[in-house]
Design an enzyme around this catalytic site. Sequence first.
Site, mmCIF file in Angstrom:
data_model
loop_
_atom_site.group_PDB
_atom_site.id
_atom_site.type_symbol
_atom_site.label_atom_id
_atom_site.label_comp_id
_atom_site.label_asym_id
_atom_site.label_seq_id
_atom_site.Cartn_x
_atom_site.Cartn_y
_atom_site.Cartn_z
ATOM 1 N N MET A 21 0.841 -1.201 0.000
ATOM 2 C CA MET A 21 0.000 0.000 0.000
ATOM 3 C C MET A 21 0.877 1.253 0.000
ATOM 4 O O MET A 21 0.391 2.352 0.296
ATOM 5 C CB MET A 21 -0.940 -0.012 1.205
ATOM 6 C CG MET A 21 -1.888 -1.214 1.167
ATOM 7 S SD MET A 21 -3.408 -0.955 2.072
ATOM 8 C CE MET A 21 -2.785 -0.695 3.707
ATOM 9 N N LEU A 24 6.668 3.330 1.375
ATOM 10 C CA LEU A 24 7.603 2.209 1.431
ATOM 11 C C LEU A 24 8.708 2.428 2.452
ATOM 12 O O LEU A 24 9.214 3.538 2.610
ATOM 13 C CB LEU A 24 8.215 1.980 0.046
ATOM 14 C CG LEU A 24 7.208 1.674 -1.064
ATOM 15 C CD1 LEU A 24 7.930 1.527 -2.410
ATOM 16 C CD2 LEU A 24 6.398 0.413 -0.760
ATOM 17 N N GLY A 27 11.289 -2.643 5.164
ATOM 18 C CA GLY A 27 10.560 -3.913 5.211
ATOM 19 C C GLY A 27 10.027 -4.274 3.828
ATOM 20 O O GLY A 27 10.231 -5.389 3.327
ATOM 21 N N HIS A 28 9.361 -3.310 3.180
ATOM 22 C CA HIS A 28 8.859 -3.548 1.818
ATOM 23 C C HIS A 28 10.021 -3.883 0.880
ATOM 24 O O HIS A 28 9.924 -4.793 0.052
ATOM 25 C CB HIS A 28 8.168 -2.284 1.273
ATOM 26 C CG HIS A 28 6.929 -1.872 2.013
ATOM 27 N ND1 HIS A 28 6.855 -0.680 2.695
ATOM 28 C CD2 HIS A 28 5.715 -2.464 2.165
ATOM 29 C CE1 HIS A 28 5.641 -0.552 3.224
ATOM 30 N NE2 HIS A 28 4.934 -1.625 2.928
ATOM 31 N N ASP A 141 2.507 -9.299 8.839
ATOM 32 C CA ASP A 141 1.056 -9.525 8.793
ATOM 33 C C ASP A 141 0.825 -11.038 8.763
ATOM 34 O O ASP A 141 0.392 -11.596 7.757
ATOM 35 C CB ASP A 141 0.461 -8.837 7.567
ATOM 36 C CG ASP A 141 0.643 -7.337 7.632
ATOM 37 O OD1 ASP A 141 -0.203 -6.654 8.197
ATOM 38 O OD2 ASP A 141 1.681 -6.843 7.131
ATOM 39 N N SER A 176 6.760 -0.092 9.917
ATOM 40 C CA SER A 176 5.382 -0.021 9.436
ATOM 41 C C SER A 176 5.140 1.367 8.851
ATOM 42 O O SER A 176 5.676 2.360 9.349
ATOM 43 C CB SER A 176 4.411 -0.243 10.606
ATOM 44 O OG SER A 176 3.120 0.207 10.257
ATOM 45 N N SER A 177 4.331 1.404 7.797
ATOM 46 C CA SER A 177 3.987 2.703 7.196
ATOM 47 C C SER A 177 3.262 3.579 8.205
ATOM 48 O O SER A 177 3.254 4.801 8.083
ATOM 49 C CB SER A 177 3.081 2.498 5.980
ATOM 50 O OG SER A 177 3.700 1.637 5.066
#
Length: 270
Positions: A21, A24, A27-28, A141, A176-177
Site C-alpha cells: 500500500m 515504502l 521492510g517492503h 502480517d 510499518s507505514s
Amino acid sequence: MSKYLDELHNDGKAIGFVPTMGALHQGHLSLLAQSQQQTDVSVCSIFVNPTQFNDPKDLEKYPRPIESDIKKLEQAGCDILFNPGVNEMYASNEQWHLDLGELEHLLEGKFRPGHYQGVTQVVFKLFDIVKPDLAFFGQKDFQQVLVIQKMIDLLHLEVKLVMCPILRENDGLAMSSRNIHLSAEDRQHALVLSRTLSWLRQNFDDGQIASLTEQCKNMIKAEPSVQLEYFEIANGENLHKANNDTKQIVALVAAKVGNTRLIDNMIIRS
Ligand code: AMP
C-alpha cells in the site's frame, strides 16, 4: 500490464510480485530484494485498497508519498511498478465473499470486521493481472499470510507464496507505514510490543502458556498511552490458542498507541 507480463511469461521469465500500500520502508524493500533473488522480473504494486479499511478515517489519513516511493523503487532496481487508481480496480458496488472460516473471526479478523474480505478481493485481482509465479508477503502480517494461502488453496491459484521475516528498527520497533503517525513519546511507548515479544521468546515454557499470556498482557497494559487489543500465544498453522502439544508457536499482538493501531508478532517455536 497483463499483456506486457504475458509476453514476459511466454519468454520463460519467472515473475515475482510484491503487493503493497506504499509509504515504502526497508521492510517492503526486503520483500523486493527476495523477489529479485528468486525470480527474473519483479513487480511491485502500490494501491491503498479502500475495501480493506474498516475505519474511514484510517483510509483517509493513510500516507501516500508516491514520488518518494517511486524513487525508492528505482534505486532498488524494481522492474515494474503497478500503481492503479481505485476506478481501475473496482466497478461500483462490487460484491465479494470468500469463506475464510475461523481466520476471519480470530484476532485481526475479530477486531477488523470485513478486513480480510477486502484483502482477498484486491489480492485476487492483483494476482489475476500480474499472474506471478512467486508472491512475497511479510510475516509482519502473519494472519494475512494464512488468509492468502487459504485463498490460494480454495481457488487453486497457481502462485507460490513466500513469507519474509519482519524488519525492525534498531530499537526493535517493527517497521510499518503507520509508524510516521507516532509522536516521539508514543514511539517510545510502542517499544513495549517488541520488548514483550522478545521477553516471551526468551522465557517461553510450553507448560506455562496461560500465565505467560497474562504476564505479557500486563506488561503491555502497564505502558502509558498503549491500549491493548489482543495478545495471544497461538498455533502458527491455524491461530488457535497454543498448548504444550503445539508444534509451531507464534505470539501475536495488536494495540493502539496514541491514535495509531500497531501489530507485531514473533515466532516462538517453528
Ligand atoms: P503494507 O504496505 O503494509 O500492506 O505491506 C505490504 C507488505 O509488506 C506486506 O506483505 C507486509 O507484511 C510487508 N511488510 C510490512 N511491514 C514489514 C516489515 N516490517 N518487515 C517485513 N515486511 C513487512
